[in-house]
Design a protein around this motif. Structure first.
Motif, mmCIF file in Angstrom:
data_model
loop_
_atom_site.group_PDB
_atom_site.id
_atom_site.type_symbol
_atom_site.label_atom_id
_atom_site.label_comp_id
_atom_site.label_asym_id
_atom_site.label_seq_id
_atom_site.Cartn_x
_atom_site.Cartn_y
_atom_site.Cartn_z
ATOM 1 N N ALA A 149 0.831 -1.213 0.000
ATOM 2 C CA ALA A 149 0.000 0.000 0.000
ATOM 3 C C ALA A 149 0.859 1.255 0.000
ATOM 4 O O ALA A 149 0.565 2.229 -0.701
ATOM 5 C CB ALA A 149 -0.920 -0.022 1.226
ATOM 6 N N ALA A 150 1.961 1.232 0.758
ATOM 7 C CA ALA A 150 2.854 2.392 0.786
ATOM 8 C C ALA A 150 3.548 2.573 -0.558
ATOM 9 O O ALA A 150 3.733 3.711 -1.023
ATOM 10 C CB ALA A 150 3.881 2.223 1.902
ATOM 11 N N LEU A 151 3.914 1.478 -1.196
ATOM 12 C CA LEU A 151 4.529 1.574 -2.525
ATOM 13 C C LEU A 151 3.551 2.163 -3.535
ATOM 14 O O LEU A 151 3.912 3.011 -4.361
ATOM 15 C CB LEU A 151 4.981 0.187 -2.996
ATOM 16 C CG LEU A 151 6.194 -0.430 -2.318
ATOM 17 C CD1 LEU A 151 6.385 -1.870 -2.776
ATOM 18 C CD2 LEU A 151 7.448 0.382 -2.607
ATOM 19 N N THR A 152 2.310 1.716 -3.472
ATOM 20 C CA THR A 152 1.294 2.221 -4.395
ATOM 21 C C THR A 152 1.036 3.709 -4.159
ATOM 22 O O THR A 152 0.915 4.501 -5.114
ATOM 23 C CB THR A 152 -0.013 1.436 -4.218
ATOM 24 O OG1 THR A 152 0.246 0.040 -4.419
ATOM 25 C CG2 THR A 152 -1.065 1.897 -5.207
ATOM 26 N N THR A 153 0.980 4.100 -2.902
ATOM 27 C CA THR A 153 0.777 5.515 -2.576
ATOM 28 C C THR A 153 1.926 6.368 -3.082
ATOM 29 O O THR A 153 1.727 7.448 -3.653
ATOM 30 C CB THR A 153 0.634 5.695 -1.053
ATOM 31 O OG1 THR A 153 -0.478 4.939 -0.590
ATOM 32 C CG2 THR A 153 0.443 7.160 -0.690
ATOM 33 N N ALA A 154 3.147 5.865 -2.897
ATOM 34 C CA ALA A 154 4.315 6.608 -3.353
ATOM 35 C C ALA A 154 4.344 6.726 -4.868
ATOM 36 O O ALA A 154 4.680 7.778 -5.422
ATOM 37 C CB ALA A 154 5.581 5.918 -2.850
ATOM 38 N N ALA A 155 3.973 5.621 -5.570
ATOM 39 C CA ALA A 155 3.960 5.663 -7.033
ATOM 40 C C ALA A 155 2.905 6.626 -7.541
ATOM 41 O O ALA A 155 3.125 7.361 -8.519
ATOM 42 C CB ALA A 155 3.703 4.257 -7.577
ATOM 43 N N THR A 156 1.765 6.659 -6.892
ATOM 44 C CA THR A 156 0.696 7.573 -7.300
ATOM 45 C C THR A 156 1.121 9.025 -7.094
ATOM 46 O O THR A 156 0.833 9.901 -7.917
ATOM 47 C CB THR A 156 -0.579 7.291 -6.494
ATOM 48 O OG1 THR A 156 -0.972 5.938 -6.689
ATOM 49 C CG2 THR A 156 -1.718 8.222 -6.925
ATOM 50 N N ALA A 157 1.840 9.294 -6.015
ATOM 51 C CA ALA A 157 2.279 10.663 -5.731
ATOM 52 C C ALA A 157 3.299 11.149 -6.744
ATOM 53 O O ALA A 157 3.411 12.355 -6.995
ATOM 54 C CB ALA A 157 2.869 10.732 -4.326
ATOM 55 N N ARG A 158 4.034 10.203 -7.345
ATOM 56 C CA ARG A 158 5.053 10.607 -8.319
ATOM 57 C C ARG A 158 4.495 10.848 -9.711
ATOM 58 O O ARG A 158 5.178 11.404 -10.576
ATOM 59 C CB ARG A 158 6.143 9.526 -8.395
ATOM 60 C CG ARG A 158 7.044 9.476 -7.169
ATOM 61 C CD ARG A 158 8.282 8.653 -7.451
ATOM 62 N NE ARG A 158 7.955 7.269 -7.757
ATOM 63 C CZ ARG A 158 7.913 6.291 -6.841
ATOM 64 N NH1 ARG A 158 8.146 6.576 -5.565
ATOM 65 N NH2 ARG A 158 7.620 5.059 -7.190
ATOM 66 N N VAL A 159 3.274 10.416 -9.971
ATOM 67 C CA VAL A 159 2.672 10.611 -11.296
ATOM 68 C C VAL A 159 2.337 12.085 -11.473
ATOM 69 O O VAL A 159 1.611 12.660 -10.643
ATOM 70 C CB VAL A 159 1.398 9.757 -11.451
ATOM 71 C CG1 VAL A 159 0.717 10.054 -12.786
ATOM 72 C CG2 VAL A 159 1.741 8.283 -11.336
ATOM 73 N N PRO A 160 2.866 12.713 -12.505
ATOM 74 C CA PRO A 160 2.576 14.152 -12.692
ATOM 75 C C PRO A 160 1.104 14.380 -13.016
ATOM 76 O O PRO A 160 0.492 13.649 -13.782
ATOM 77 C CB PRO A 160 3.473 14.537 -13.880
ATOM 78 C CG PRO A 160 3.740 13.247 -14.596
ATOM 79 C CD PRO A 160 3.756 12.182 -13.546
#
Length: 330
Positions: free
Chosen positions: A311-322
């Motif tokens: 879940a933390a990985l998914t949240t981090a990946a979503t935050a990096r999407v411009p």
């Protein structure tokens, strides 16, 4: 003269040869019979050959029997802390966090699989090899597991589970020569020899010096260290797991160490889930070479340790999407 008289030999001075005694022949026959019976009894009772061949090697003693993990706040916090994550933080993948490899490191040594390796491993871990592993083959690894457990204080079931996950107990093709499909890793424990400038293998390659090498085992190389030598490779893996926090307990720290062993990404979460689930299952039901991983155990491990990290990985990946600009184009 009667017929009896005519056939009676004349008594002259010439003696007739006496009939040979059968006593010696009977003694020899009896002796051979006793020897044959003894050999037959020894063969039937399994005693024959014990003097010329060593007794089968047994698996090391399991240090602890572990209960099925349960999800909870403490488990989630432990998994996130061990993975170096928080709800809004990135995984930091791609950088090797250095630490003192000779003991429990303050920060983990993290593998860095390439995107090709990640994509292929994601399928490989789902479709595990169906190779049947023979008991005699595994007997060569038991003494090595035992030395590694005593030397580095890591549960040998975790080590064996990674050995299974990486190379099906060294039966997968190409284990003892060359590198894997991604061109990065080799040997029974699939150490990376290409990441660097100091590769993962180079960090722990001399781990074999801390334990006593068994007198004989399969695939003993002429020079050491070697990723293709069973003892060198398994000892290095135990050292790496210890440096990343693994101990006898098959808990969140063991999950973190397995996650570090593969690398910090979604495939690494699946990897750590399966590795720990298999090890816990063995601790509960006994070491089983050809048994699969129980799906219910994988789900329990994932709920306790893998899900918070994923879940933390998914949240981090979503935050990096411009995000698209709010300004409209004219």
């Amino acid at each position: 003269m009667t017929m009896a008289e005519s056939t009676t030999p004349a008594t002259s001075g010439t003696p007739f040869p006496s009939e040979p005694s059968e006593r010696r022949a009977w003694l020899l026959a009896g002796l051979l019979g006793c020897v044959g019976a003894a050999v037959l009894v020894a063969a039937l009772t399994g005693l024959l050959g014990q003097a010329s061949s060593a007794a089968p090697a047994l698996p090391p003693v399991v240090p602890v029997s572990v209960a099925t993990p349960q999800p909870g706040l403490s488990a989630a916090a432990s998994a996130l802390a061990g993975a170096g994550l928080s709800a809004g933080a990135g995984a930091g993948k791609g950088g090797t966090r250095t630490g003192a490899v000779s003991g429990r490191a303050p920060s983990a040594i993290v593998a860095r699989p390439s995107r090709l390796q990640q994509s292929l491993d994601a399928r490989r871990f789902v479709d595990q090899t169906q190779t049947h592993i023979f008991t005699r083959w595994m007997e060569g690894f038991y003494p090595i597991y035992g030395v590694a457990q005593r030397t580095f204080g890591v549960n040998w079931l975790l080590l064996a589970s990674i050995h299974m996950q990486e190379s099906a107990f060294s039966t997968a093709p190409g284990i003892y020569h060359g590198l894997n499909f991604a061109g990065c890793c080799g040997g029974p424990m699939q150490f990376n020899v290409t990441n660097g400038p100091v590769s993962t293998w180079q960090l722990v390659s001399n781990s074999y010096i801390y334990g006593k090498r068994p007198a004989s085992y399969d695939h003993m190389t002429a020079t050491h260290p070697s990723i293709y030598d069973d003892f060198d490779s398994i000892m290095a893996a135990a050292h790496l797991l210890s440096a990343d926090g693994a101990e006898y307990a098959l808990d969140g720290a063991a999950w973190d160490a397995a996650y570090d062993y593969y690398g910090h990404d979604a495939t690494g979460v699946s990897y750590a889930d399966e590795v720990l689930a298999r090890a816990i299952g063995w601790s509960q039901h006994g070491f089983c070479i050809n048994c699969g991983v129980e799906p219910a155990m994988v789900e329990a491990v994932h709920a306790a340790y893998g899900a918070p990290v994923l879940a933390a990985l998914t949240t981090a990946a979503t935050a990096r999407v411009p995000r698209p600009s709010s300004r409209s184009k004219r």
